[in-house]
Design a protein around this motif. Structure first.
Motif, PDB file in Angstrom:
ATOM      1  N   ASP A 123       2.046  -7.519  -7.426  1.00 37.83           N
ATOM      2  CA  ASP A 123       1.037  -6.081  -7.198  1.00 37.83           C
ATOM      3  C   ASP A 123       1.843  -4.970  -7.352  1.00 37.83           C
ATOM      4  O   ASP A 123       1.623  -4.040  -7.908  1.00 37.83           O
ATOM      5  CB  ASP A 123       0.246  -6.274  -5.822  1.00 37.83           C
ATOM      6  CG  ASP A 123      -0.668  -7.533  -5.912  1.00 37.83           C
ATOM      7  OD1 ASP A 123      -1.096  -7.941  -6.992  1.00 37.83           O
ATOM      8  OD2 ASP A 123      -1.494  -7.573  -4.904  1.00 37.83           O
ATOM      9  N   MET A 124       3.156  -5.070  -6.675  1.00 38.18           N
ATOM     10  CA  MET A 124       3.800  -3.910  -6.718  1.00 38.18           C
ATOM     11  C   MET A 124       4.378  -3.632  -8.064  1.00 38.18           C
ATOM     12  O   MET A 124       4.670  -2.538  -8.749  1.00 38.18           O
ATOM     13  CB  MET A 124       4.898  -3.988  -5.734  1.00 38.18           C
ATOM     14  CG  MET A 124       4.496  -3.883  -4.333  1.00 38.18           C
ATOM     15  SD  MET A 124       5.910  -3.730  -2.993  1.00 38.18           S
ATOM     16  CE  MET A 124       6.251  -5.575  -2.795  1.00 38.18           C
TER      17      MET A 124
ATOM     18  N   HIS B 225       4.330   6.101  -5.008  1.00 39.67           N
ATOM     19  CA  HIS B 225       4.321   6.086  -6.224  1.00 39.67           C
ATOM     20  C   HIS B 225       3.459   7.235  -6.880  1.00 39.67           C
ATOM     21  O   HIS B 225       3.690   7.924  -7.884  1.00 39.67           O
ATOM     22  CB  HIS B 225       4.373   4.840  -6.823  1.00 39.67           C
ATOM     23  CG  HIS B 225       4.430   4.708  -8.454  1.00 39.67           C
ATOM     24  ND1 HIS B 225       3.192   4.879  -9.148  1.00 39.67           N
ATOM     25  CD2 HIS B 225       5.410   4.959  -9.326  1.00 39.67           C
ATOM     26  CE1 HIS B 225       3.662   4.797 -10.577  1.00 39.67           C
ATOM     27  NE2 HIS B 225       5.200   4.949 -10.674  1.00 39.67           N
ATOM     28  N   ASP B 226       2.237   6.932  -6.256  1.00 40.26           N
ATOM     29  CA  ASP B 226       1.028   7.688  -7.001  1.00 40.26           C
ATOM     30  C   ASP B 226       1.091   9.257  -6.682  1.00 40.26           C
ATOM     31  O   ASP B 226       0.763   9.848  -7.486  1.00 40.26           O
ATOM     32  CB  ASP B 226      -0.449   7.255  -6.607  1.00 40.26           C
ATOM     33  CG  ASP B 226      -0.716   5.850  -7.179  1.00 40.26           C
ATOM     34  OD1 ASP B 226       0.096   5.501  -8.265  1.00 40.26           O
ATOM     35  OD2 ASP B 226      -1.677   5.180  -6.585  1.00 40.26           O
TER      36      ASP B 226
ATOM     37  N   LYS C 251       0.794  -1.264   0.034  1.00 42.56           N
ATOM     38  CA  LYS C 251       0.032  -0.088   0.097  1.00 42.56           C
ATOM     39  C   LYS C 251       1.073   1.268  -0.054  1.00 42.56           C
ATOM     40  O   LYS C 251       0.450   2.056  -0.750  1.00 42.56           O
ATOM     41  CB  LYS C 251      -0.832   0.126   1.277  1.00 42.56           C
ATOM     42  CG  LYS C 251      -2.129  -0.743   1.198  1.00 42.56           C
ATOM     43  CD  LYS C 251      -2.972  -0.437   2.179  1.00 42.56           C
ATOM     44  CE  LYS C 251      -3.601  -1.826   3.045  1.00 42.56           C
ATOM     45  NZ  LYS C 251      -3.809  -1.869   4.381  1.00 42.56           N
TER      46      LYS C 251
ATOM     47  N   ARG D  65       0.855  -4.740 -11.345  1.00 39.87           N
ATOM     48  CA  ARG D  65      -0.411  -3.833 -11.080  1.00 39.87           C
ATOM     49  C   ARG D  65      -0.091  -2.339 -10.646  1.00 39.87           C
ATOM     50  O   ARG D  65      -0.776  -1.783 -11.314  1.00 39.87           O
ATOM     51  CB  ARG D  65      -1.125  -4.572  -9.818  1.00 39.87           C
ATOM     52  CG  ARG D  65      -2.557  -4.140  -9.818  1.00 39.87           C
ATOM     53  CD  ARG D  65      -3.197  -4.438  -8.579  1.00 39.87           C
ATOM     54  NE  ARG D  65      -2.610  -3.765  -7.268  1.00 39.87           N
ATOM     55  CZ  ARG D  65      -2.931  -4.036  -6.067  1.00 39.87           C
ATOM     56  NH1 ARG D  65      -3.555  -5.223  -5.779  1.00 39.87           N
ATOM     57  NH2 ARG D  65      -2.344  -3.383  -4.935  1.00 39.87           N
ATOM     58  N   ASP D  66       0.652  -2.171  -9.705  1.00 36.68           N
ATOM     59  CA  ASP D  66       0.832  -0.925  -9.040  1.00 36.68           C
ATOM     60  C   ASP D  66       2.073  -0.047 -10.050  1.00 36.68           C
ATOM     61  O   ASP D  66       2.324   1.245  -9.923  1.00 36.68           O
ATOM     62  CB  ASP D  66       0.924  -0.690  -7.608  1.00 36.68           C
ATOM     63  CG  ASP D  66      -0.077  -1.529  -6.924  1.00 36.68           C
ATOM     64  OD1 ASP D  66      -1.306  -1.402  -7.505  1.00 36.68           O
ATOM     65  OD2 ASP D  66       0.078  -1.766  -5.810  1.00 36.68           O
ATOM     66  N   LYS D  67       2.648  -0.852 -10.505  1.00 31.91           N
ATOM     67  CA  LYS D  67       4.084  -0.280 -11.171  1.00 31.91           C
ATOM     68  C   LYS D  67       4.742   0.808  -9.970  1.00 31.91           C
ATOM     69  O   LYS D  67       5.101   1.927 -10.571  1.00 31.91           O
ATOM     70  CB  LYS D  67       3.781   0.725 -12.432  1.00 31.91           C
ATOM     71  CG  LYS D  67       3.331  -0.399 -13.490  1.00 31.91           C
ATOM     72  CD  LYS D  67       3.012   0.308 -14.734  1.00 31.91           C
ATOM     73  CE  LYS D  67       2.723  -0.628 -15.922  1.00 31.91           C
ATOM     74  NZ  LYS D  67       1.704  -1.837 -15.601  1.00 31.91           N
ATOM     75  N   SER D  68       4.939   0.433  -8.827  1.00 32.88           N
ATOM     76  CA  SER D  68       5.300   1.037  -7.767  1.00 32.88           C
ATOM     77  C   SER D  68       6.791   0.959  -7.225  1.00 32.88           C
ATOM     78  O   SER D  68       7.195   1.477  -6.397  1.00 32.88           O
ATOM     79  CB  SER D  68       4.372   1.084  -6.560  1.00 32.88           C
ATOM     80  OG  SER D  68       4.533  -0.116  -6.062  1.00 32.88           O
TER      81      SER D  68
ATOM     82  N   SER E 130       3.990   1.573  -1.013  1.00 31.21           N
ATOM     83  CA  SER E 130       4.654   1.792  -1.967  1.00 31.21           C
ATOM     84  C   SER E 130       4.012   2.293  -3.284  1.00 31.21           C
ATOM     85  O   SER E 130       4.125   3.146  -3.901  1.00 31.21           O
ATOM     86  CB  SER E 130       5.144   0.201  -2.657  1.00 31.21           C
ATOM     87  OG  SER E 130       5.839   0.386  -3.671  1.00 31.21           O
ATOM     88  N   LYS E 131       2.678   2.113  -3.309  1.00 36.01           N
ATOM     89  CA  LYS E 131       1.687   2.608  -4.488  1.00 36.01           C
ATOM     90  C   LYS E 131       1.249   3.820  -3.988  1.00 36.01           C
ATOM     91  O   LYS E 131       1.452   5.034  -5.009  1.00 36.01           O
ATOM     92  CB  LYS E 131       0.308   1.595  -4.297  1.00 36.01           C
ATOM     93  CG  LYS E 131      -0.805   2.171  -5.301  1.00 36.01           C
ATOM     94  CD  LYS E 131      -1.996   1.323  -5.373  1.00 36.01           C
ATOM     95  CE  LYS E 131      -3.257   1.819  -5.928  1.00 36.01           C
ATOM     96  NZ  LYS E 131      -2.951   2.637  -7.286  1.00 36.01           N
ATOM     97  N   GLN E 132       1.199   4.203  -2.726  1.00 37.94           N
ATOM     98  CA  GLN E 132       0.944   5.855  -2.381  1.00 37.94           C
ATOM     99  C   GLN E 132       2.047   6.496  -2.623  1.00 37.94           C
ATOM    100  O   GLN E 132       1.712   7.577  -3.237  1.00 37.94           O
ATOM    101  CB  GLN E 132       0.530   5.598  -0.730  1.00 37.94           C
ATOM    102  CG  GLN E 132      -0.130   7.031  -0.365  1.00 37.94           C
ATOM    103  CD  GLN E 132      -0.675   7.064   1.118  1.00 37.94           C
ATOM    104  OE1 GLN E 132      -1.174   5.837   1.174  1.00 37.94           O
ATOM    105  NE2 GLN E 132      -0.601   8.223   1.876  1.00 37.94           N
TER     106      GLN E 132
END
Lengths: 319, 494
Positions: free
Chosen positions: B285-286, B222-223, B216, B289-292, B218-220
Motif C-alpha cells: 500500500d505504501m 506524501h500527499d 496513513k 498504492r500510495d507511492k508514499s 506516510s500517505k498524509q
C-alpha cells in the motif's frame, strides 16, 4: 578386401602423422620447455578449479551441511537447472545484456574510432577523455552511476525535474522494465573505449593510397568506408566483438553492485545468479553446474575467437 | 557498596535463580546479573554507574597479560551508516588490547555486515578461516550446525551465562550446546521528524501507534508535502531489509515461522498466513498504492535513508539511536541552505517505540553480534591460539568494552555493561538511548536455525520485491516465499 586395404592405408597415414607430430615435438623440445612453467601454473590455477567445479556439479550441497558431506546426485543438478523457471529468465536477461552491450559498445567504439582517426586540433585530448570510462574502476563507476540514476534524488532526475521536462524523477533501476536497459547503458559507457582502441589500431592498417584512389574515382564517404575501410577492419572487428561478448557474458561488477540482480531478479544474469547461489545460498553443487554450462558457452565463443585470430595469421602467411 | 541496591533488586526479583547461578559460577567477576524482569528505562538509569570493572585485571585471570601468542580475527566492523564516534571506539579497543597484551600479535580484519558472511563462508571452504570471528547474530547457528565452531560459553572467558540476554544466548546455541558469546545486542526504535509531521497536519510529538497508522501517516505526509513518508527498505542481500520488515510482520501477528511466540519450534511456515499477508499488504500500500515511500526502496539501504531524512525529505524511519550521531556527522558536510535544513531535521528528530500491529502486538528484531572460536582444522595454518583467542574475547565481551564498542549504535552484550560509568555517561550524552533500551524486552531473535541467513537475506527481500514491483500479487508473493522456505527447510532443490 578393398575395405581392408583402405583401413591399412588409414592406419599407415595415422602412424606417419603420429611420427610426424612426435618428430616435431622432439625437434621443438626447447620451445616446450620454455612454456612448461606457464603450463604448470595454468594446470594449478585453471585446470584443477575446472576439474573441481565439474566434480562438484554432480553433488547436492544442502546449506545445512559442510561441503565435505556433499551428496552425489549424478546429473540431477543439470536436470534441475534445465527444468527451472529461473534459468530461462536469467538466460533471457543474459542474452539481452550480452547482445545489446556488445552491439552498442562496438558501434559507439567504431564511431569514435572513425572520428578520432581524422586529424583535428585536440585529437589527443579527446582520445584521452574518451578512454577515461575504461580506465575508471568498475566498482567506483557502478556507485557513481547508482547515484546518477537514483530514483529519488539522482542527478538525471534532478536535471529533468529542474528543467521542467519531468514531473517526477524517472525510475531507472527500481523498475523491472527499465533496470536492464539502464545497466546496459552503464556497461556500454564503460566498454566502448575498449572497442575504440582496438578499432583505432585497425584503422592504422587501412592503406591510405586505396582511400585516395577511391576518392579520385568519385567514391562517396560511405562507399569509401564500406568498400575500403570496413573490409580491412573485418578481422579486428571479429576479435573485438568476440572479446566484448565474452567479457559481457562474464560481467559481474556493474549488475551486482548497482542492483544485486534486483528488483525482483529483473537484472540477474548468469554470473550474478551463480554468485548468489554459491555464496548467498551455499548451493555449491547447483552453482557449479551452472558454472560448467557457462564455461561451455564461453569456450565456444573462445573457439571462434581463436579461429578469428588464426585466420588472421593464415592470411598473413599467405600474403 | 555497589552491591546493596543490586542485592535488593535480586531479593525482590523474579530472577533469583539466575542470580544464584551467577553467584555460584566460577566467573572471575561473579557479579550478580541485571534483573531483566524489571527492565525499563528508569531501571537502566538506576543501575548505570553503580559498579566499576577492571578489564585488564579480569582478563588476566583468563590469559596472563604477558602471554605471548598470535591471533587472527575477522569482525563485522563499522560501515558507512555508523557514526564517527563508533570508529574511534574501534580504534581505541584495538590500541588498548595491544597495550594490555603487548606480546599477542593480533591480525584483525574488519568487514562490512553484507560482506562478512560471503567471505567467511568462502574461507571456510578452503580451511582458511580466522581463529576468532565476530558474526552478526543470525550467522552463529549456521556455522555451529556445520561443525566449524568450537564450543564456547561465557564461563570459558570468566563471565556467567546469566550476564547475557537469554535471547542472545539462544542465537549461540545449537542442539543444547553453546558456541559463542554475545558482544552487543540491540533493538531499534521508530524515528520521525516533528517538523514534517507538523507541516503535514499530524501531531508532531506523537509517533504512529500502529502499523496501519504508519501507512496513513506516510500517505498524509506524501500527499501534503510531496516528500516520502516512511523510509521503507527492501534491498536484497542487505541486513537492513529483514531488520525493518520483520517488526512489521510480527506486529501484524505473522512471521516466517512461530519465532515471535514464547516457545518457538520453527515447525510451521507462517509467511503465507493471513497476518503475514496483511503485513506485506501494508508495504504494498505504501509503495504501490500510495507511492508514499522512496521509489529507491528496492535498491536502498538504511544508509540511503539517512541523507534523505537529514534533508527533510523523509518523515519516518526505523533505526538505531546512533542515527542521531550520524545526522550530526552528516551535518558537518552540509553548507548554506543545506546546513539549515540539516539543523532543522536534527532539532526535530524524535524517537518512539516501534508501532504495534492491529492487536497491540509490538515486536522488534533482537539484533547484535556474537564472537566465536573456530576449530583448528578450518583455520588458516591449522592452529588456534586458544589463550590469545580467549584474551581477546574476554576483552571484548566484558562490561567495559562490550559497552564502549556498542556506545552509539547498540547495547552491551554483557548486561553488567549497563552498570558501568560509561553507561551513565552514555545515557547523558546519547540522545534517545532510553527509547532503544526500552525496546529490548520486545526483541524477538531471528529463528535459531542454520537456514536463517538465506531466508532473511534472500527469501524475505525477494518476497517484498516481487510484491512491490508487481511481478506477483501480494498473495502470490507470500505463497511463493513460503514455498521457498519449505524447499530450503527440506533441503530440496531451488
Amino acid at each position: 578386401m578393398t575395405t581392408a586395404t583402405g583401413l591399412a592405408d588409414a592406419r599407415l597415414r595415422k602412424k606417419a602423422k603420429r611420427e610426424g607430430i612426435l618428430q616435431q615435438a622432439w625437434t621443438r623440445r626447447a620451445d616446450y620447455l620454455y612454456v612448461l612453467p606457464a603450463i604448470l601454473v595454468m594446470l594449478v590455477v585453471i585446470a584443477y578449479p575446472i576439474y573441481y567445479t565439474v566434480d562438484l556439479s554432480f553433488f547436492n550441497t544442502p546449506p545445512g551441511l559442510q561441503l565435505r558431506d556433499k551428496v552425489f546426485v549424478g546429473l540431477n543438478n543439470y536436470v534441475v537447472i534445465l527444468g527451472s523457471d529461473v534459468v530461462w529468465r536469467v538466460t533471457v536477461n543474459t542474452v539481452i545484456w550480452t547482445f545489446f552491450s556488445t552491439v552498442f559498445s562496438f558501434a559507439l567504439g567504431l564511431g569514435s574510432a572513425l572520428a578520432l582517426h581524422r586529424d583535428f586540433a585536440g585529437r589527443g585530448v579527446m582520445r584521452a577523455i574518451l578512454i577515461i570510462p575504461w580506465v575508471v574502476s568498475a566498482v567506483a563507476a557502478s556507485y557513481i552511476w547508482k547515484w546518477i540514476y537514483h530514483s529519488d534524488f539522482g542527478v538525471i532526475g534532478a536535471v529533468l525535474v529542474g528543467l521542467g521536462l519531468a514531473a517526477h524523477p524517472p525510475n531507472f533501476i527500481d523498475s523491472v522494465s527499465t533496470v536492464l536497459p539502464s545497466l546496459i547503458v552503464v556497461n556500454v559507457w564503460r566498454e566502448f573505449p575498449f572497442a575504440m582502441i582496438m578499432l583505432m589500431a585497425g584503422l592504422q592498417t587501412v592503406p591510405e593510397q586505396l582511400l585516395r584512389a577511391a576518392k579520385v574515382d568519385g567514391a562517396s564517404a560511405w562507399q569509401r568506408f564500406w568498400h575500403v575501410t570496413f573490409p580491412h577492419l573485418r578481422g579486428v572487428s571479429t576479435v573485438t566483438i568476440l572479446l566484448l561478448a565474452v567479457s559481457n557474458f562474464n560481467s559481474f561488477i556493474i549488475p551486482w553492485i548497482m542492483t544485486g540482480g534486483g528488483p525482483s531478479n529483473a537484472s540477474h544474469i548468469w554470473i550474478t545468479h551463480i554468485y548468489e547461489l554459491a555464496f548467498g545460498r551455499q548451493r555449491w553443487g547447483i552453482a557449479s553446474a551452472y558454472s560448467v554450462l557457462l564455461f561451455l558457452i564461453l569456450m565456444s565463443l573462445g573457439y571462434f575467437y581463436v579461429r578469428a585470430l588464426s585466420s588472421g595469421d593464415r592470411k598473413e602467411r599467405g600474403a | 557498596m555497589t552491591r546493596i541496591p543490586l542485592a535488593g533488586t535480586v531479593l525482590r526479583g523474579a530472577v533469583s535463580t539466575a542470580l544464584i547461578a551467577s553467584l555460584m559460577s566460577v566467573s572471575a567477576r561473579a557479579a550478580p546479573p541485571v534483573d531483566v524482569s524489571k527492565w525499563s528505562s528508569e531501571y537502566v538509569r538506576s543501575i548505570a554507574g553503580t559498579k566499576d570493572f577492571d578489564t585488564a585485571a579480569d582478563c588476566a585471570k583468563v590469559t596472563p597479560l604477558d602471554y605471548k601468542g598470535r591471533l587472527t580475527f575477522w569482525y563485522q566492523g563499522v560501515f558507512e551508516g555508523d557514526p564517527d564516534l563508533l570508529r574511534q571506539y574501534y580504534k581505541d579497543f584495538f590500541a588498548t588490547f595491544r597495550k594490555t597484551y603487548p606480546n599477542i600479535q593480533l591480525e584483525e580484519q574488519a568487514l562490512t555486515y553484507n560482506d562478512l558472511l560471503d567471505k567467511f563462508r568462502t574461507a571456510l571452504l578452503g580451511n582458511a578461516g580466522p581463529m576468532v570471528v565476530r558474526l552478526q547474530i543470525l550467522g552463529g547457528v549456521e556455522f555451529a550446525s556445520k561443525g566449524y565452531l568450537q564450543e564456547l560459553k561465557p564461563e570459558d572467558v570468566g563471565y556467567s551465562t546469566e550476564d547475557f540476554w537469554p535471547g542472545a544466548m539462544k542465537s549461540d546455541t545449537w542442539k543444547s550446546k553453546t558456541y559463542g558469546i554475545p558482544t552487543n545486542n540491540e533493538t531499534m526504535a521508530f524515528i520521525w521528524n516533528a517538523d514534517v509531521f507538523k507541516r503535514a497536519g499530524l501531531d508532531p510529538e506523537k509517533a504512529p501507534a500502529t502499523w496501519d497508522d504508519v501507512v496513513k501517516y506516510s500517505k498524509q505526509i506524501h500527499d501534503k508535502l510531496g516528500i516520502s513518508g516512511y523510509g521503507l527498505v527492501a534491498r536484497k542481500n542487505a541486513g537492513n531489509t529483514p531488520y525493518r520488515f520483520l517488526p512489521q510482520l510480527w506486529g501484524y501477528g505473522g512471521g516466517v515461522f512461530d519465532e515471535a511466540t514464547q516457545h518457538p519450534t520453527y515447525g510451521q511456515i507462517e509467511l503465507n498466513s493471513a497476518a503475514s499477508k496483511q503485513a506485506l499488504q501494508a508495504s504494498y500500500d505504501m509503495y504501490v498504492r500510495d507511492k508514499s515511500v522512496p521509489v529507491s526502496a528496492l535498491t536502498n539501504q538504511q544508509a540511503d535513508n539517512q541523507p534523505l531524512f537529514l534533508a527533510g525529505q523523509l518523515g519516518m524511519m526505523i533505526s538505531h539511536p546512533s542515527d542521531y550521531d550520524v545526522m550530526q556527522d552528516l551535518k558537518k558536510k552540509a553548507t548554506g541552505s543545506d546546513l539549515l535544513k540539516a539543523q532543522t531535521a536534527i532539532d526535530n528528530m524524535r524517537y518512539g517505540l516501534i508501532p504495534t500491529g492491529p492487536d497491540g502486538k509490538r515486536a522488534v528484531v533482537f539484533g547484535g553480534s556474537n564472537i566465536h572460536i573456530l576449530k583448528p582444522e578450518y583455520v588458516d595454518g591449522g592452529k588456534v591460539d586458544q589463550a590469545a583467542a580467549k584474551a581477546l574475547i574476554c576483552f571484548w565481551t566484558g562490561p567495559e568494552w562490550s559497552l564502549k564498542m556498542a556506545y552509539a549504535g547498540s547495547n552491551p552484550g554483557n548486561l553488567n555493561g549497563f552498570k558501568t560509568k560509561w553507561m551513565k555517561e552514555r545515557l547523558e550524552t546519547t540522545k534517545f538511548l532510553d527509547v532503544s533500551t526500552s525496546m529490548l524486552p520486545y526483541g524477538v531473535p531471528f529463528p535459531a536455525i542454520p537456514e536463517t541467513p538465506e531466508i532473511m537475506n534472500i527469501v524475505v527481500p525477494d518476497m517484498l520485491q516481487n510484491a512491490l514491483t508487481g511481478t506477483m500479487t501480494v498473495n502470490q508473493a507470500a505463497e511463493d516465499a513460503a514455498k521457498k522456505v519449505k524447499s530450503i527447510m527440506t533441503g530440496g532443490s531451488l
